[in-house]
Design a protein around this motif. Structure first.
Motif, mmCIF file in Angstrom:
data_model
loop_
_atom_site.group_PDB
_atom_site.id
_atom_site.type_symbol
_atom_site.label_atom_id
_atom_site.label_comp_id
_atom_site.label_asym_id
_atom_site.label_seq_id
_atom_site.Cartn_x
_atom_site.Cartn_y
_atom_site.Cartn_z
ATOM 1 N N ASP A 127 -102.654 20.527 62.619
ATOM 2 C CA ASP A 127 -101.430 19.719 62.548
ATOM 3 C C ASP A 127 -100.267 20.541 62.009
ATOM 4 N N ILE A 128 -99.107 20.282 62.557
ATOM 5 C CA ILE A 128 -97.847 20.881 62.115
ATOM 6 C C ILE A 128 -97.089 19.752 61.434
ATOM 7 N N VAL A 129 -96.753 19.941 60.162
ATOM 8 C CA VAL A 129 -96.088 18.876 59.416
ATOM 9 C C VAL A 129 -94.920 19.417 58.595
ATOM 10 N N PHE A 130 -94.120 18.489 58.134
ATOM 11 C CA PHE A 130 -93.038 18.752 57.194
ATOM 12 C C PHE A 130 -93.462 18.089 55.893
ATOM 13 N N ALA A 134 -90.905 19.624 48.956
ATOM 14 C CA ALA A 134 -90.418 21.004 48.836
ATOM 15 C C ALA A 134 -89.721 21.463 50.119
ATOM 16 N N SER A 135 -89.499 20.546 51.060
ATOM 17 C CA SER A 135 -88.875 20.859 52.353
ATOM 18 C C SER A 135 -89.642 21.949 53.100
ATOM 19 N N ASN A 136 -90.967 21.939 52.964
ATOM 20 C CA ASN A 136 -91.820 22.970 53.560
ATOM 21 C C ASN A 136 -92.264 22.643 54.974
ATOM 22 N N PHE A 137 -92.405 23.710 55.770
ATOM 23 C CA PHE A 137 -93.049 23.685 57.067
ATOM 24 C C PHE A 137 -94.509 24.005 56.780
ATOM 25 N N VAL A 138 -95.435 23.207 57.312
ATOM 26 C CA VAL A 138 -96.849 23.370 56.975
ATOM 27 C C VAL A 138 -97.695 23.383 58.250
ATOM 28 N N ILE A 139 -98.653 24.299 58.285
ATOM 29 C CA ILE A 139 -99.672 24.328 59.332
ATOM 30 C C ILE A 139 -101.009 24.143 58.615
ATOM 31 N N PHE A 140 -101.687 23.028 58.876
ATOM 32 C CA PHE A 140 -102.997 22.791 58.269
ATOM 33 C C PHE A 140 -104.069 23.500 59.089
ATOM 34 N N VAL A 141 -104.930 24.265 58.412
ATOM 35 C CA VAL A 141 -105.950 25.043 59.106
ATOM 36 C C VAL A 141 -107.383 24.664 58.728
ATOM 37 N N VAL A 154 -95.058 14.461 56.898
ATOM 38 C CA VAL A 154 -94.332 13.978 58.073
ATOM 39 C C VAL A 154 -94.860 14.788 59.246
ATOM 40 N N LYS A 155 -95.687 14.157 60.077
ATOM 41 C CA LYS A 155 -96.321 14.868 61.186
ATOM 42 C C LYS A 155 -95.290 15.166 62.276
ATOM 43 N N LEU A 156 -95.255 16.452 62.673
ATOM 44 C CA LEU A 156 -94.323 16.902 63.706
ATOM 45 C C LEU A 156 -95.029 17.206 65.017
ATOM 46 N N GLY A 157 -96.271 17.690 64.960
ATOM 47 C CA GLY A 157 -96.975 18.076 66.175
ATOM 48 C C GLY A 157 -98.348 18.619 65.867
ATOM 49 N N HIS A 158 -98.883 19.369 66.844
ATOM 50 C CA HIS A 158 -100.244 19.870 66.705
ATOM 51 C C HIS A 158 -100.421 21.141 67.527
ATOM 52 N N ILE A 159 -101.221 22.065 66.999
ATOM 53 C CA ILE A 159 -101.543 23.306 67.709
ATOM 54 C C ILE A 159 -102.675 23.014 68.683
ATOM 55 N N THR A 160 -102.498 23.415 69.944
ATOM 56 C CA THR A 160 -103.508 23.171 70.973
ATOM 57 C C THR A 160 -104.345 24.402 71.281
#
Length: 183
Positions: A127-130, A134-141, A154-160
């Motif tokens: 998942d790609i979230v905000f 801390a106004s961070n861009f996050v990629i959960f792995v 705040v979910k923005l998208g997802h890595i396929t």
């Protein structure tokens, strides 16, 4: 007075840095801000989409294909059609420096428009979230099985791209987020 100011600054910095590395188990998670129960959503299982510049539909939601370039590695992903994701799309291409923590890579300082109804808890690997605190861009792995303790997302998208590609990332990474090129 100087000691008090220095202590306050140190606590703020510690909170910001620790936020990305917070443990996701319920017994170890401290919630800094309560999330309304109406905003908490269960993680949704989503199938990977083919990469194209045309928006695709899944579960009635439009998706915009993007790429995340990390050195020589290019990950395929999509952004959803939420207002926060559209706010990010308007800023692309964008390069952010992210630091590895327990379950994610996070960093950068984004200016994303969102409302309280966009805030949720829980995530899936990829998942790609905000993260607004801390106004961070996050990629959960990793850690999706224990992710419901992670809130203020705040979910923005997802890595396929295959999850194995995420497993190769480590340390500090520079990520360029861009709209996917036409094929």
């Amino acid at each position: 007075m100087k000691k008090f100011t220095a202590l306050c600054l140190a606590l703020c910095l510690s909170f910001t840095l620790a936020a990305c590395a917070q443990s996701t188990s319920d017994s170890e998670t401290e919630q800094s801000e309560p999330v309304p129960s109406s905003a908490v959503q269960e993680p949704v299982t989503e199938e990977p989409q083919e990469n194209s510049n045309e928006q695709t539909q899944e579960d009635g939601y439009e998706q915009t294909p993007i790429t995340l370039t990390i050195g020589d590695t290019v990950l395929e992903a999509y952004l959803n059609d939420s207002a926060p994701a559209k706010s990010l799309i308007a800023q692309l291409p964008l390069t952010v420096t992210l630091n590895e923590s327990t379950n994610d890579f996070c960093g950068g300082s984004l200016d994303i428009d969102y409302s309280e109804s966009d805030v949720t808890a829980g995530y899936r690997n990829g998942d790609i979230v905000f993260w607004p605190p801390a106004s961070n861009f996050v990629i959960f792995v990793r850690g999706e099985e224990d992710s419901m303790g992670s809130d203020n997302l705040v979910k923005l998208g997802h890595i396929t791209s295959p999850e194995e590609m995420l497993d190769t990332l480590s340390g500090q990474i520079e990520v360029t987020v861009a709209l996917a090129e036409e094929e």
